[in-house]
Design a protein around this motif. Structure first.
Motif, PDB file in Angstrom:
ATOM      1  N   PRO A   1       1.236  -1.043   0.196  1.00  0.00           N
ATOM      2  CA  PRO A   1       0.483   0.351  -0.423  1.00  0.00           C
ATOM      3  C   PRO A   1       0.840   1.242  -0.121  1.00  0.00           C
TER       4      PRO A   1
ATOM      5  N   GLN B   1      -1.231  -0.027  -8.189  1.00  0.00           N
ATOM      6  CA  GLN B   1      -2.174  -1.060  -7.650  1.00  0.00           C
ATOM      7  C   GLN B   1      -3.185  -1.243  -8.998  1.00  0.00           C
TER       8      GLN B   1
ATOM      9  N   ASP C   1      -4.374  -5.200   2.303  1.00  0.00           N
ATOM     10  CA  ASP C   1      -3.978  -4.459   1.970  1.00  0.00           C
ATOM     11  C   ASP C   1      -3.423  -2.920   2.601  1.00  0.00           C
ATOM     12  N   ASP C   2      -4.458  -2.686   3.729  1.00  0.00           N
ATOM     13  CA  ASP C   2      -4.913  -1.236   4.988  1.00  0.00           C
ATOM     14  C   ASP C   2      -4.584  -1.454   6.229  1.00  0.00           C
TER      15      ASP C   2
ATOM     16  N   GLY D   1       2.398  -0.941   5.840  1.00  0.00           N
ATOM     17  CA  GLY D   1       0.801  -1.814   6.444  1.00  0.00           C
ATOM     18  C   GLY D   1       1.576  -2.685   6.353  1.00  0.00           C
TER      19      GLY D   1
END
Length: 380
Positions: A150, A156, A242-243, A250
């Protein structure tokens, strides 16, 4: 088959005489001579001087024509993109680095980096045959999306690889950077001749590459080896996939124990001030007492994480790489090995990385060269 064997030998050994090539391939002199004539006519090999200083006529030397194909290898980090261009023999002929610029897309930045390296080599895009890009995270083979990274905005997009391919005009592979470091170790480092090993990378980010039966294990979503997220006692958990925001990219768990920032914090807790992990470990190495405690604790943390990996994978070898492991050196390796004893039943050998320079770029280059040679050396 003989053509390819001869070309591989010329790559490995450099210029060879007809006689020496025949000895290495097991071919007769007439057959070796016919083979070289055929490869020379195809533009794959060229004559390059002769062997002198011995009785009898001088012997003609042959080598791969390095200009038949070129490849690009790139390494991506949050601060920018570094690109190298090399000829088919593996000689790096140009390098360039770009930093993120407002208003420029990711594919455009990649093209700028490659064009800069090509310019440094005196080439243009028509010379390029294959491109490999090393990034944190990994492409999900099902969606084409870069996951587990991230902290790399702009990477992405589902269409990114296609955009880069269109920009450069070559096949493009986007590969996990730690996987590429493992390729480098297998080619010319601590894992030469080993088909079952794990490379553990401890740097700003923490990850692993798992090689079983000589092949990289990627997993269903490309996430095999993302051990930075691995829950461990004493470390905050990474939540949200992923967040997740527990760590700088991350990560949580293992990353919060052995990353570069974790090492700086560990040293500070023992009264050792430093701005980077290598600086912290260098000062710790010179300081009895507190410095010994830093190495002992870091070795324990690494061993606890490795125990989980080793218990599942049972590799013959673990290679320790990245800025933290390189800075800790043999002292940290030995302490980690001692702590690992008894934590897991398998007892793999622990080695420090033996790749000089930048392993990720080296692995990207090796991967790109292997693909380019498959095409360029096809004489069928």
């Amino acid at each position: 088959m003989n053509d390819r064997a001869a070309l591989d030998l010329l790559i490995t050994h450099g210029p060879l005489t007809r006689t020496r090539l025949g000895e290495l391939t097991g071919l007769s002199k007439p057959t070796a001579s016919q083979l070289l004539t055929r490869l020379e006519a195809a533009g794959l090999v060229r004559r390059t001087g002769s062997v002198t200083g011995r009785p009898g006529p001088s012997a003609q030397l042959y080598e791969i024509d390095p200009g038949i194909a070129h490849v690009a290898a790139l390494a991506v980090d949050p601060e920018g993109i570094t690109a190298q261009v090399a000829d088919i023999a593996g000689t790096v002929t140009g390098e360039h680095r770009v930093r993120p610029e407002e208003g420029r897309g990711t594919a455009e930045l990649v093209a700028l980096a490659v064009d800069g390296a090509l310019a440094a080599a005196g080439l243009d895009r028509t010379a390029l045959h294959h491109t490999v890009i090393g990034t944190p995270g990994a492409l999900d083979p099902r969606t084409g999306v870069l996951r587990y990274a991230p902290h790399l905005p702009g990477w992405q997009s589902r269409t990114l690889r296609g955009e880069i391919t269109a920009a450069l005009g070559t096949p493009v592979v986007i590969e996990n950077d730690v996987n590429l470091a493992a390729v480098a170790e297998q080619h010319a480092g601590a894992a030469q001749g080993c088909g079952d090993y794990v490379l553990v990378w401890a740097d700003e980010g923490v990850g692993a590459a798992v090689v079983l039966g000589g092949r990289l294990l990627r997993g269903a979503t490309g996430g095999a080896g993302e051990i930075g997220y691995m829950p461990l006692p004493g470390a905050p958990l990474a939540r949200g996939g992923d967040d997740a925001t527990a760590g700088p990219d991350g990560g949580g768990g293992f990353q919060m124990l052995v990353s570069s920032s974790a090492v700086v914090a560990l040293a500070r807790s023992h009264g050792i001030a430093a701005g980077t992990a290598p600086e912290a470990l260098a000062r710790a190495a010179e300081l009895p007492g507190a410095g010994d405690d830093v190495f002992a604790e870091l070795g324990r943390r690494l061993a606890v994480g490795l125990a989980s990996v080793v218990a599942v994978v049972d590799p013959a070898l673990v290679v320790l790489s990245g800025a933290v492991c390189r800075a800790g050196g043999e002292r940290l390796r030995a302490m980690t090995e001692a702590e690992l004893t008894g934590l897991a039943l398998p007892r793999p050998e622990l080695r420090l990385s033996a790749v000089e320079g930048r392993p990720i770029l080296t692995g990207a280059l090796r991967t790109a060269l292997a693909a380019a040679r498959e095409t360029a050396f096809d004489t069928a």
